[in-house]
Design a protein around this motif. Sequence first.
Motif, mmCIF file in Angstrom:
data_model
loop_
_atom_site.group_PDB
_atom_site.id
_atom_site.type_symbol
_atom_site.label_atom_id
_atom_site.label_comp_id
_atom_site.label_asym_id
_atom_site.label_seq_id
_atom_site.Cartn_x
_atom_site.Cartn_y
_atom_site.Cartn_z
ATOM 1 N N LEU A 171 12.855 -2.498 75.663
ATOM 2 C CA LEU A 171 14.164 -2.817 74.468
ATOM 3 C C LEU A 171 13.540 -2.105 73.102
ATOM 4 C CD1 LEU A 171 15.565 -6.130 75.607
ATOM 5 C CD2 LEU A 171 16.630 -3.761 75.796
ATOM 6 N N LYS A 172 12.422 -2.739 73.027
ATOM 7 C CA LYS A 172 11.892 -2.200 71.613
ATOM 8 C C LYS A 172 11.832 -0.700 71.559
ATOM 9 C CE LYS A 172 9.275 -6.312 70.629
ATOM 10 N NZ LYS A 172 7.949 -6.770 70.725
ATOM 11 N N SER A 173 11.505 0.072 72.398
ATOM 12 C CA SER A 173 11.364 1.501 72.560
ATOM 13 C C SER A 173 12.764 2.282 72.691
ATOM 14 C CB SER A 173 10.496 1.860 73.610
ATOM 15 O OG SER A 173 10.958 1.785 74.658
ATOM 16 N N ILE A 174 13.805 1.463 73.149
ATOM 17 C CA ILE A 174 15.040 1.988 73.130
ATOM 18 C C ILE A 174 15.655 1.917 72.049
ATOM 19 C CG2 ILE A 174 17.396 1.565 74.151
ATOM 20 C CD1 ILE A 174 16.118 0.947 76.855
ATOM 21 N N LEU A 175 15.352 1.078 70.973
ATOM 22 C CA LEU A 175 16.321 0.998 69.818
ATOM 23 C C LEU A 175 16.562 2.012 69.016
ATOM 24 C CD1 LEU A 175 17.218 -1.312 67.701
ATOM 25 C CD2 LEU A 175 15.105 -1.648 66.805
ATOM 26 N N HIS A 185 24.533 5.131 68.451
ATOM 27 C CA HIS A 185 25.584 4.139 67.872
ATOM 28 C C HIS A 185 26.058 5.145 66.510
ATOM 29 C CE1 HIS A 185 26.634 1.319 64.749
ATOM 30 N NE2 HIS A 185 27.428 0.882 65.845
ATOM 31 N N LYS A 186 25.177 5.652 65.655
ATOM 32 C CA LYS A 186 25.673 6.469 64.658
ATOM 33 C C LYS A 186 26.663 7.704 64.907
ATOM 34 C CE LYS A 186 24.215 9.093 60.414
ATOM 35 N NZ LYS A 186 22.989 9.362 59.835
ATOM 36 N N GLY A 187 25.985 8.398 66.237
ATOM 37 C CA GLY A 187 26.967 9.584 66.699
ATOM 38 C C GLY A 187 28.290 9.214 67.103
ATOM 39 N N ILE A 188 28.303 7.989 68.032
ATOM 40 C CA ILE A 188 29.717 7.646 68.541
ATOM 41 C C ILE A 188 30.302 7.141 67.376
ATOM 42 C CG2 ILE A 188 30.657 5.805 69.855
ATOM 43 C CD1 ILE A 188 28.065 5.851 71.699
ATOM 44 N N CYS A 189 30.182 6.634 66.475
ATOM 45 C CA CYS A 189 30.784 6.077 65.046
ATOM 46 C C CYS A 189 31.381 7.446 64.499
ATOM 47 C CB CYS A 189 30.149 5.133 64.235
ATOM 48 S SG CYS A 189 29.747 3.637 64.946
ATOM 49 N N GLU A 190 30.764 8.259 64.238
ATOM 50 C CA GLU A 190 31.001 9.573 63.867
ATOM 51 C C GLU A 190 32.342 10.122 64.567
ATOM 52 O OE1 GLU A 190 27.542 12.134 63.275
ATOM 53 O OE2 GLU A 190 26.891 10.695 61.371
ATOM 54 N N LYS A 191 31.956 10.283 65.828
ATOM 55 C CA LYS A 191 32.928 10.919 66.799
ATOM 56 C C LYS A 191 34.370 10.592 66.824
ATOM 57 C CE LYS A 191 29.834 13.739 69.702
ATOM 58 N NZ LYS A 191 29.217 13.908 70.868
ATOM 59 N N ASP A 220 27.983 0.251 61.531
ATOM 60 C CA ASP A 220 27.672 -1.002 61.350
ATOM 61 C C ASP A 220 26.198 -1.297 61.435
ATOM 62 O OD1 ASP A 220 27.560 -3.811 60.272
ATOM 63 O OD2 ASP A 220 29.173 -4.513 61.362
ATOM 64 N N PRO A 221 25.294 -0.936 60.551
ATOM 65 C CA PRO A 221 23.931 -1.094 61.040
ATOM 66 C C PRO A 221 23.396 -2.749 61.144
ATOM 67 C CG PRO A 221 24.158 0.375 59.153
ATOM 68 C CD PRO A 221 25.326 -0.237 59.285
ATOM 69 N N GLU A 222 24.389 -3.535 60.311
ATOM 70 C CA GLU A 222 23.833 -4.973 60.365
ATOM 71 C C GLU A 222 24.399 -5.543 61.913
ATOM 72 O OE1 GLU A 222 25.903 -7.023 57.254
ATOM 73 O OE2 GLU A 222 24.816 -5.895 55.825
ATOM 74 N N TRP A 223 25.338 -4.898 62.391
ATOM 75 C CA TRP A 223 25.815 -5.251 63.768
ATOM 76 C C TRP A 223 24.805 -5.034 64.725
ATOM 77 C CZ3 TRP A 223 26.128 -2.413 68.221
ATOM 78 C CH2 TRP A 223 26.808 -3.010 69.349
ATOM 79 N N VAL A 224 23.971 -3.729 64.698
ATOM 80 C CA VAL A 224 22.811 -3.347 65.395
ATOM 81 C C VAL A 224 21.831 -4.352 65.415
ATOM 82 C CG1 VAL A 224 21.183 -1.562 65.939
ATOM 83 C CG2 VAL A 224 23.622 -0.961 65.657
#
Length: 78
Positions: free
Chosen positions: A43-47, A54-60, A66-70
Amino acid sequence: MQPNTFGDWAELEGERSRLQDWQLSLLKEWHSGGEPNEILNVLKSILTEFIKAHKGICEKVGCEEDPEWVEKFFGMVL
């Protein structure tokens, strides 16, 4: 069709995979047994990749990232 059948994974990791070599390499690194410490390490390596996705999906889709959500999401697990 039943999810996660052998054929589904063959399309991801097998000869029919559309993934690039670096993506296949990450999948191999993220393999884990059932031990809690192994799972947490994966999980740590997936982060890092999750944050990029997450960033790419938000842009698309045109929503605000929302980095705080992550952080909150991973903080509950890690």
